[in-house]
Design a protein around this motif. Structure first.
Motif, PDB file in Angstrom:
ATOM      1  N   VAL A   1     -23.095  34.853 -57.275  1.00  0.00           N
ATOM      2  CA  VAL A   1     -23.775  35.558 -57.790  1.00  0.00           C
ATOM      3  C   VAL A   1     -23.938  34.645 -59.099  1.00  0.00           C
ATOM      4  CG1 VAL A   1     -24.542  37.891 -59.166  1.00  0.00           C
ATOM      5  CG2 VAL A   1     -23.053  37.727 -57.015  1.00  0.00           C
TER       6      VAL A   1
ATOM      7  N   GLN B   1     -28.364  35.944 -56.180  1.00  0.00           N
ATOM      8  CA  GLN B   1     -26.939  36.185 -55.225  1.00  0.00           C
ATOM      9  C   GLN B   1     -27.384  35.438 -53.979  1.00  0.00           C
ATOM     10  OE1 GLN B   1     -26.845  38.148 -52.190  1.00  0.00           O
ATOM     11  NE2 GLN B   1     -28.607  39.576 -52.428  1.00  0.00           N
TER      12      GLN B   1
ATOM     13  N   SER C   1     -23.763  42.294 -56.818  1.00  0.00           N
ATOM     14  CA  SER C   1     -24.731  42.681 -55.555  1.00  0.00           C
ATOM     15  C   SER C   1     -23.565  43.271 -54.679  1.00  0.00           C
ATOM     16  CB  SER C   1     -25.108  41.543 -54.972  1.00  0.00           C
ATOM     17  OG  SER C   1     -24.092  40.467 -54.519  1.00  0.00           O
TER      18      SER C   1
ATOM     19  N   GLY D   1     -21.727  38.693 -61.376  1.00  0.00           N
ATOM     20  CA  GLY D   1     -22.140  37.299 -61.800  1.00  0.00           C
ATOM     21  C   GLY D   1     -21.030  37.127 -62.806  1.00  0.00           C
TER      22      GLY D   1
END
Lengths: 115, 112
Positions: free
Chosen positions: A4, A25, A93, A107
């Motif tokens: 990510v 992602q 995600s 991320g």
């Protein structure tokens, strides 16, 4: 091979400006999220998209507008930035499950400072 | 709205001491996840608990999910400096697919 990724990593801007943060992602997940982490480290969900469709929209000022061009990308646009928007914004995600919640992959974060 | 609180907010231990953080939800959870965030880093998934009363271990870390599925704990035995970071629990609810409510976090500092 970052799973990510977010850009930019750091963002310093003046009050009143408009800015965007991008997230991608490569995990093949179908759900993406934006979280805000304030100076006290509280992690609060803002939005979630599933297959480009908005499914979670928490109480967030409408100056914040997410956009998902495809299921691998979720961008966040912020209009008329305010001092209180200064925070770390995390994209995440996960894979959708029929019930419950799947593991979320975060991320590296975008550190936004509004002056 | 649903709240997930963690205590303590901050804990400072000497290396080798044990550490526990507690997580309490105002509502029943379908599952609980634990994440670790190193200073300057991002949250990283540690584990998920689903069943009432479930206990899971990962080396020196022991995770527990309460019988009523409203609380959880993370215990670290013999802390090391690499354990430094903020530990978050995050709860999911039935009917709220994909939504996690993160706890307030516990910052662990380990002195060598």
């Amino acid at each position: 091979d970052t799973a990510v990724s977010q850009t930019p990593k750091y963002l310093v801007t003046q009050m009143g400006n408009d800015k965007s943060i991008k997230c991608e992602q490569n995990l093949g997940h179908d759900t993406m999220y934006w979280y805000k982490q304030d100076s006290k480290k509280f992690l609060k969900i803002m939005f979630s998209y599933n297959n480009k469709e908005l499914i979670i929209n928490e109480t967030v000022p409408n100056r914040f507008s997410p956009k998902s061009p495809d299921k691998a990308h979720l961008n966040l646009h912020i209009n008329s930035l305010e001092l209180g928007d200064s925070a770390v914004y995390f994209c995440a995600s996960s894979q959708t499950r029929l019930a419950g919640v799947e593991t979320q992959y975060f991320g590296p974060g975008t550190r936004l400072l509004v002056l | 709205g649903q709240q997930v609180m963690q205590i303590p907010q901050y804990q400072h231990v000497q290396e080798g001491e044990d550490f526990t953080t507690y997580c309490n939800s105002s509502t029943t959870l379908s599952n609980i996840q634990w994440y670790k965030q190193r200073p300057g880093g991002h949250p990283v998934f540690l584990i998920q608990l689903v069943k009432s009363g479930e206990v899971k271990k990962q080396k020196r870390l022991t995770f527990q999910f309460g019988e009523a599925k409203k609380n959880s704990s993370l215990h670290i035995t013999a802390t090391q400096t690499t354990d430094v970071g903020t530990y978050f629990c995050a709860g999911g609810r039935d009917g709220a697919t994909n939504k996690l409510i993160f706890g307030t976090g516990t910052l662990l500092a380990v002195q060598p």
